[in-house]
Design a protein around this motif. Sequence first.
Motif, PDB file in Angstrom:
ATOM      1  N   GLY A  49       0.790  -1.228   0.000  1.00  0.00           N
ATOM      2  CA  GLY A  49       0.000   0.000   0.000  1.00  0.00           C
ATOM      3  C   GLY A  49       0.823   1.281   0.000  1.00  0.00           C
ATOM      4  O   GLY A  49       0.275   2.377  -0.080  1.00  0.00           O
ATOM      5  N   THR A  50       2.150   1.172   0.085  1.00  0.00           N
ATOM      6  CA  THR A  50       3.013   2.347   0.065  1.00  0.00           C
ATOM      7  C   THR A  50       3.041   2.933  -1.343  1.00  0.00           C
ATOM      8  O   THR A  50       3.289   2.227  -2.312  1.00  0.00           O
ATOM      9  N   VAL A  51       2.771   4.217  -1.440  1.00  0.00           N
ATOM     10  CA  VAL A  51       2.821   4.920  -2.722  1.00  0.00           C
ATOM     11  C   VAL A  51       4.236   5.455  -2.879  1.00  0.00           C
ATOM     12  O   VAL A  51       4.777   6.087  -1.960  1.00  0.00           O
ATOM     13  N   ILE A  52       4.866   5.202  -4.036  1.00  0.00           N
ATOM     14  CA  ILE A  52       6.244   5.638  -4.251  1.00  0.00           C
ATOM     15  C   ILE A  52       6.394   6.367  -5.580  1.00  0.00           C
ATOM     16  O   ILE A  52       5.598   6.169  -6.504  1.00  0.00           O
ATOM     17  N   GLN A  53       7.414   7.192  -5.655  1.00  0.00           N
ATOM     18  CA  GLN A  53       7.872   7.752  -6.920  1.00  0.00           C
ATOM     19  C   GLN A  53       9.390   7.763  -6.858  1.00  0.00           C
ATOM     20  O   GLN A  53       9.989   8.180  -5.865  1.00  0.00           O
ATOM     21  N   ILE A  54      10.024   7.289  -7.923  1.00  0.00           N
ATOM     22  CA  ILE A  54      11.470   7.154  -7.966  1.00  0.00           C
ATOM     23  C   ILE A  54      12.065   8.342  -8.721  1.00  0.00           C
ATOM     24  O   ILE A  54      11.586   8.727  -9.785  1.00  0.00           O
ATOM     25  N   PHE A  55      13.135   8.882  -8.140  1.00  0.00           N
ATOM     26  CA  PHE A  55      13.866  10.002  -8.707  1.00  0.00           C
ATOM     27  C   PHE A  55      15.285   9.539  -9.025  1.00  0.00           C
ATOM     28  O   PHE A  55      15.677   8.435  -8.662  1.00  0.00           O
ATOM     29  N   GLU A  56      16.057  10.377  -9.687  1.00  0.00           N
ATOM     30  CA  GLU A  56      17.418   9.992 -10.063  1.00  0.00           C
ATOM     31  C   GLU A  56      18.261   9.567  -8.859  1.00  0.00           C
ATOM     32  O   GLU A  56      19.078   8.657  -8.969  1.00  0.00           O
ATOM     33  N   ARG A  57      18.085  10.210  -7.720  1.00  0.00           N
ATOM     34  CA  ARG A  57      18.934   9.937  -6.573  1.00  0.00           C
ATOM     35  C   ARG A  57      18.180   9.550  -5.304  1.00  0.00           C
ATOM     36  O   ARG A  57      18.776   9.521  -4.219  1.00  0.00           O
ATOM     37  N   ALA A  58      16.923   9.238  -5.400  1.00  0.00           N
ATOM     38  CA  ALA A  58      16.156   8.863  -4.207  1.00  0.00           C
ATOM     39  C   ALA A  58      14.816   8.264  -4.608  1.00  0.00           C
ATOM     40  O   ALA A  58      14.380   8.377  -5.752  1.00  0.00           O
ATOM     41  N   ARG A  59      14.189   7.652  -3.627  1.00  0.00           N
ATOM     42  CA  ARG A  59      12.823   7.173  -3.804  1.00  0.00           C
ATOM     43  C   ARG A  59      11.989   7.793  -2.684  1.00  0.00           C
ATOM     44  O   ARG A  59      12.303   7.634  -1.503  1.00  0.00           O
ATOM     45  N   LEU A  60      10.960   8.555  -3.056  1.00  0.00           N
ATOM     46  CA  LEU A  60      10.062   9.122  -2.067  1.00  0.00           C
ATOM     47  C   LEU A  60       8.909   8.156  -1.852  1.00  0.00           C
ATOM     48  O   LEU A  60       8.414   7.536  -2.790  1.00  0.00           O
ATOM     49  N   GLU A  61       8.499   8.038  -0.582  1.00  0.00           N
ATOM     50  CA  GLU A  61       7.456   7.100  -0.195  1.00  0.00           C
ATOM     51  C   GLU A  61       6.374   7.815   0.593  1.00  0.00           C
ATOM     52  O   GLU A  61       6.682   8.617   1.469  1.00  0.00           O
ATOM     53  N   LEU A  62       5.148   7.517   0.296  1.00  0.00           N
ATOM     54  CA  LEU A  62       4.018   8.060   1.035  1.00  0.00           C
ATOM     55  C   LEU A  62       3.475   6.949   1.915  1.00  0.00           C
ATOM     56  O   LEU A  62       2.969   5.944   1.421  1.00  0.00           O
ATOM     57  N   ARG A  63       3.618   7.132   3.218  1.00  0.00           N
ATOM     58  CA  ARG A  63       3.127   6.149   4.189  1.00  0.00           C
ATOM     59  C   ARG A  63       2.084   6.859   5.039  1.00  0.00           C
ATOM     60  O   ARG A  63       2.420   7.680   5.875  1.00  0.00           O
ATOM     61  N   GLY A  64       0.821   6.557   4.781  1.00  0.00           N
ATOM     62  CA  GLY A  64      -0.265   7.299   5.413  1.00  0.00           C
ATOM     63  C   GLY A  64      -0.255   8.698   4.855  1.00  0.00           C
ATOM     64  O   GLY A  64      -0.371   8.894   3.650  1.00  0.00           O
ATOM     65  N   SER A  65      -0.049   9.698   5.712  1.00  0.00           N
ATOM     66  CA  SER A  65       0.051  11.079   5.224  1.00  0.00           C
ATOM     67  C   SER A  65       1.478  11.603   5.331  1.00  0.00           C
ATOM     68  O   SER A  65       1.719  12.784   5.122  1.00  0.00           O
ATOM     69  N   ASP A  66       2.432  10.718   5.639  1.00  0.00           N
ATOM     70  CA  ASP A  66       3.822  11.100   5.854  1.00  0.00           C
ATOM     71  C   ASP A  66       4.681  10.723   4.649  1.00  0.00           C
ATOM     72  O   ASP A  66       4.700   9.563   4.236  1.00  0.00           O
ATOM     73  N   VAL A  67       5.409  11.697   4.090  1.00  0.00           N
ATOM     74  CA  VAL A  67       6.333  11.421   2.990  1.00  0.00           C
ATOM     75  C   VAL A  67       7.710  11.163   3.596  1.00  0.00           C
ATOM     76  O   VAL A  67       8.199  11.942   4.410  1.00  0.00           O
ATOM     77  N   GLN A  68       8.318  10.051   3.200  1.00  0.00           N
ATOM     78  CA  GLN A  68       9.635   9.661   3.683  1.00  0.00           C
ATOM     79  C   GLN A  68      10.550   9.404   2.500  1.00  0.00           C
ATOM     80  O   GLN A  68      10.088   9.168   1.387  1.00  0.00           O
ATOM     81  N   ILE A  69      11.836   9.412   2.767  1.00  0.00           N
ATOM     82  CA  ILE A  69      12.826   9.056   1.756  1.00  0.00           C
ATOM     83  C   ILE A  69      13.189   7.597   2.006  1.00  0.00           C
ATOM     84  O   ILE A  69      13.539   7.220   3.124  1.00  0.00           O
ATOM     85  N   GLY A  70      13.072   6.770   0.984  1.00  0.00           N
ATOM     86  CA  GLY A  70      13.330   5.345   1.123  1.00  0.00           C
ATOM     87  C   GLY A  70      14.768   5.034   1.519  1.00  0.00           C
ATOM     88  O   GLY A  70      15.694   5.765   1.181  1.00  0.00           O
ATOM     89  N   LEU A  71      14.943   3.925   2.215  1.00  0.00           N
ATOM     90  CA  LEU A  71      16.268   3.471   2.650  1.00  0.00           C
ATOM     91  C   LEU A  71      16.923   2.655   1.536  1.00  0.00           C
ATOM     92  O   LEU A  71      17.295   1.501   1.704  1.00  0.00           O
ATOM     93  N   ILE A  72      17.071   3.269   0.403  1.00  0.00           N
ATOM     94  CA  ILE A  72      17.468   2.559  -0.817  1.00  0.00           C
ATOM     95  C   ILE A  72      18.861   1.938  -0.737  1.00  0.00           C
ATOM     96  O   ILE A  72      19.081   0.822  -1.209  1.00  0.00           O
ATOM     97  N   ALA A  73      19.822   2.593  -0.139  1.00  0.00           N
ATOM     98  CA  ALA A  73      21.176   2.027  -0.063  1.00  0.00           C
ATOM     99  C   ALA A  73      21.199   0.798   0.835  1.00  0.00           C
ATOM    100  O   ALA A  73      21.916  -0.162   0.561  1.00  0.00           O
TER     101      ALA A  73
END
Length: 155
Positions: A49-73
């Motif tokens: 259910g996590t909504v994501i959008q991938i960028f050149e250097r990060a992945r942003l994640e929407l968890r509930g109403s909170d936007v977080q930066i994914g722990l991609i590394a």
Amino acid sequence: MVTTPPPSVTVVRRSIDQIDVRFRTTWESRGGLAIFGLPISQVRTRRDGTVIQIFERARLELRGSDVQIGLIAVELGYSRSPSANPDDLDDDDRTWYRPETGHVIGAPFRSYWSGSDGLLIFGLPIAPLSIDDDGRESQCFERASCIIRTSNAAP
């Protein structure tokens, strides 16, 4: 022995206006183009259910109403075993030692990390500072694969 080169990958950079409205404020307020780069995907919803959008250097994640930066590394396996014993560090390194991961934020990255809201944007260090044969210094952090600095330039 003949090795086959890896297949090439084409990454399509999308325009800034294709940043999903739910991520736009976070993208702008936390560094925009300089930190995250352009979007390279449309918005997706993961099975959990996590909504994501991938960028050149990060992945942003929407968890509930909170936007977080994914722990991609971390997910890509860049974590290394703790490399520093705090008792063996000088005072300056001890200040930058992170007991949560057992790594010190390398001297070349300290001002950049602290001046860029490092914990929020990049996360904790997950590997020690390394220097390659060409003199490039790099260090991996939770939310960024690796930050790289050549000997003559800031990261």
